[in-house]
Design an enzyme around this catalytic site. Structure first.
Site, PDB file in Angstrom:
ATOM      1  N   LYS A  53     -21.769  -1.044  -9.707  1.00 51.12           N
ATOM      2  CA  LYS A  53     -20.452  -0.743  -8.962  1.00 51.12           C
ATOM      3  C   LYS A  53     -20.323   0.845  -8.312  1.00 51.12           C
ATOM      4  O   LYS A  53     -21.020   1.786  -8.655  1.00 51.12           O
ATOM      5  CB  LYS A  53     -19.375  -0.477 -10.442  1.00 51.12           C
ATOM      6  CG  LYS A  53     -19.124  -1.834 -10.878  1.00 51.12           C
ATOM      7  CD  LYS A  53     -18.007  -2.710 -10.515  1.00 51.12           C
ATOM      8  CE  LYS A  53     -16.905  -1.928 -10.647  1.00 51.12           C
ATOM      9  NZ  LYS A  53     -15.818  -2.574 -11.105  1.00 51.12           N
ATOM     10  N   SER A  57     -20.081   3.014 -12.591  1.00 49.59           N
ATOM     11  CA  SER A  57     -19.432   2.455 -14.009  1.00 49.59           C
ATOM     12  C   SER A  57     -20.677   2.665 -14.819  1.00 49.59           C
ATOM     13  O   SER A  57     -21.766   2.564 -14.834  1.00 49.59           O
ATOM     14  CB  SER A  57     -19.244   0.885 -13.847  1.00 49.59           C
ATOM     15  OG  SER A  57     -19.406   0.302 -15.233  1.00 49.59           O
ATOM     16  N   HIS A  78       2.359  -8.594   5.747  1.00 49.14           N
ATOM     17  CA  HIS A  78       2.359  -9.093   4.258  1.00 49.14           C
ATOM     18  C   HIS A  78       0.869  -9.389   3.709  1.00 49.14           C
ATOM     19  O   HIS A  78       0.607 -10.324   3.067  1.00 49.14           O
ATOM     20  CB  HIS A  78       2.804 -10.715   4.332  1.00 49.14           C
ATOM     21  CG  HIS A  78       4.247 -10.891   5.042  1.00 49.14           C
ATOM     22  ND1 HIS A  78       5.347 -10.856   4.561  1.00 49.14           N
ATOM     23  CD2 HIS A  78       4.603 -10.713   6.588  1.00 49.14           C
ATOM     24  CE1 HIS A  78       6.355 -11.149   5.238  1.00 49.14           C
ATOM     25  NE2 HIS A  78       5.707 -11.257   6.760  1.00 49.14           N
ATOM     26  N   GLU A 138      -7.512   5.864  -6.286  1.00 47.61           N
ATOM     27  CA  GLU A 138      -6.832   5.417  -7.382  1.00 47.61           C
ATOM     28  C   GLU A 138      -5.976   6.638  -8.047  1.00 47.61           C
ATOM     29  O   GLU A 138      -4.848   6.281  -8.348  1.00 47.61           O
ATOM     30  CB  GLU A 138      -7.607   4.758  -8.548  1.00 47.61           C
ATOM     31  CG  GLU A 138      -8.220   3.524  -7.781  1.00 47.61           C
ATOM     32  CD  GLU A 138      -9.327   2.989  -9.010  1.00 47.61           C
ATOM     33  OE1 GLU A 138      -8.918   2.092  -9.691  1.00 47.61           O
ATOM     34  OE2 GLU A 138     -10.393   3.261  -8.990  1.00 47.61           O
TER      35      GLU A 138
END
Ligand code: ARG
Length: 467
Positions: A293, A287, A166, A300
């Site tokens: 970043k 970024s 979970h 992704e």
């Protein structure tokens, strides 16, 4: 729109005998597949060379015509490979583009190549050859991905991390064990690939339009020349069947699903909040506005490619659903789905292999997280069963009270003083602290397939021998 939009009103030079005029421009556009099936040029030429050689061997065409055909086809192959071939939309597809060029190169002998075959068995052949090669490539790529995981697993057979259910801390495991879970998944994908290669290893050429042919062809000869195990056994099925393409897409979809789970874990692990892994500069991006970043874009995109691959699988299943036997032009829509999925899958496997090889594993962060969240509570319960003779259900209850106490004190289980533990159950001794560390917890799980370093090393040895 395909690049070649010249509209001639003369009828098609390949099949236009019964037609008085040429097709409408829209007809030509919807009908043509050359825009995408030119990818099959090498398979088409290889198939034609094998077919012509067999025709000559069987005395169906002369040796002289066969030599001209083979020479012409090899010329076309180098023309296409060197970018000196003009594809024409009026000629519909790769098969007719090649044949028309052959006629220009060698004259009337070209017209003998299409004896005892049809574009229906020709396209089935070309596409099978293409899918077979793609499956072989996929098998090798999966092997490299598995090898990358085996190396990381070996390196981290003892590195403790939290195991989750979970997405909540469950029990400590080793990072090596977690890596080996992916080896199992990609190993299953690879055996699905191997089965699919076995399934499709039959040559369609010679099925002709659908009924076979009256010419004395030798389908075993062409099958062998093209590297197939044997010829297909039913000519109607041969030109109707696209199972091999759907099987490729199913395998791609399952592998894509596995890759997307890995991608998601990498996204989570590389957040500053988790900090379990650091992606290499080679597999992350910055970024344009936030200088601090480092984004896991490749992971992704792998996660997203899965959506495309699933789309291709559903598209082809839907295209084929309800088609009467044998060939229908609907089937021309098979190729783009497979080409697109193959490209996505290759990229996704390659990107993941790179990420897994390059990422830095922060074992200190993993270990700290492994010990939090009362991850050794099960070990305490097991100790009560083993050392104090409690039934597991009672041990579970006692442990739950210990967890609640630790929570109220804001400390770990191992930090509770013995007196507190004994107040919960009098049989607890200071020996219990030996099992409350994460290292002791993982080392104890020696059951077959379990997370103990010794067991993980057995799993690694099994897969190394299997490669
Ligand atoms: N371009 C066609 C395809 O990809 C080749 C087969 C055409 N056959 C036919 N009977 N029109 O399916």
């Amino acid at each position: 729109m395909a690049d070649d939009t010249t509209d001639t009103k003369s009828s098609n030079q390949m099949w236009g005998g019964r037609f008085a005029s040429g097709p409408d421009a829209i007809m030509e556009e919807i009908n043509a597949s050359i825009g995408f099936d030119k990818k099959l040029f090498a398979q088409d030429i290889r198939g034609s060379i094998a077919h012509a050689t067999m025709l000559a061997h069987q005395g169906i065409i002369s040796a002289e015509d066969k030599d001209k055909i083979v020479h012409g086809l090899n010329t076309i192959l180098s023309e296409i490979e060197s970018g000196n071939f003009e594809f024409s939309r009026q000629l519909e597809d790769i098969h007719m583009n090649v044949e028309a060029r052959l006629a220009t190169l060698i004259g009337p002998a070209a017209g003998r190549l299409h004896t005892a075959r049809s574009r229906n068995d020709q396209v089935a052949l070309d596409f099978r050859l293409w899918v077979k090669e793609e499956l072989q490539k996929t098998e090798q790529m999966l092997t490299r991905l598995i090898a990358a995981f085996l190396d990381r697993a070996e390196e981290h057979a003892e590195s403790v991390m939290p195991g989750f259910t979970h997405l909540q801390t469950a029990q400590p495991v080793t990072f090596g064990h977690h890596c080996m879970a992916y080896v199992e998944m990609f190993g299953r994908d690879r055996s699905r690939v191997r089965h699919a290669i076995e399934h499709l290893d039959e040559s369609p050429i010679g099925a002709a339009a659908l009924a076979g042919t009256g010419y004395p062809i030798d389908r075993h000869m062409t099958a062998k020349a093209l590297g197939f195990r044997e010829p297909t056994r039913n000519s109607i099925d041969t030109v109707s069947d696209r199972d091999f393409a759907i099987e490729f897409l199913s395998i791609a979809a399952i592998a894509g699903m596995h890759l997307s789970r890995l991608a998601e874990e990498i996204v989570i692990w590389s957040t500053p909040q988790f900090g379990f892994v650091r992606l290499s500069d080679a597999f992350s991006t910055g970024s344009s506005i936030m200088p601090q970043k480092k984004n896991p874009d490749a992971a992704e995109l792998v996660r997203a490619k899965t959506g495309r691959i699933n789309g291709s699988l559903v598209a082809l299943l839907t295209i084929m659903k309800g088609l009467p036997l044998a060939y229908s032009k609907d089937m021309q829509e098979d190729k783009e789905q497979v080409f697109d999925a193959a490209e996505s899958l290759e990229l996704a496997i390659a990107a993941m292999t790179g990420m897994v090889r390059d990422m830095t594993v922060n074992t200190a962060r993993m270990k700290a997280a492994a010990g939090s969240g009362y991850s050794t509570a099960t070990d305490l319960a097991d100790w009560l069963v083993r050392e104090a003779g409690l039934p597991f259900r009672d041990a579970h209850h006692v442990t739950g009270r210990a967890v609640a106490l630790a929570e109220s004190k804001g400390c770990d289980l191992a930090e509770l003083p013995l007196s507190c533990l004994q107040a919960i159950h009098p049989d607890i001794t200071d020996k219990v602290y030996d099992v409350l560390t994460v290292e002791a917890s993982v080392a104890s799980r020696k059951s077959f397939g379990g997370t103990a370093p010794s067991e993980v090393r057995n799993q690694i040895a099994f897969w190394r021998a299997r490669n």
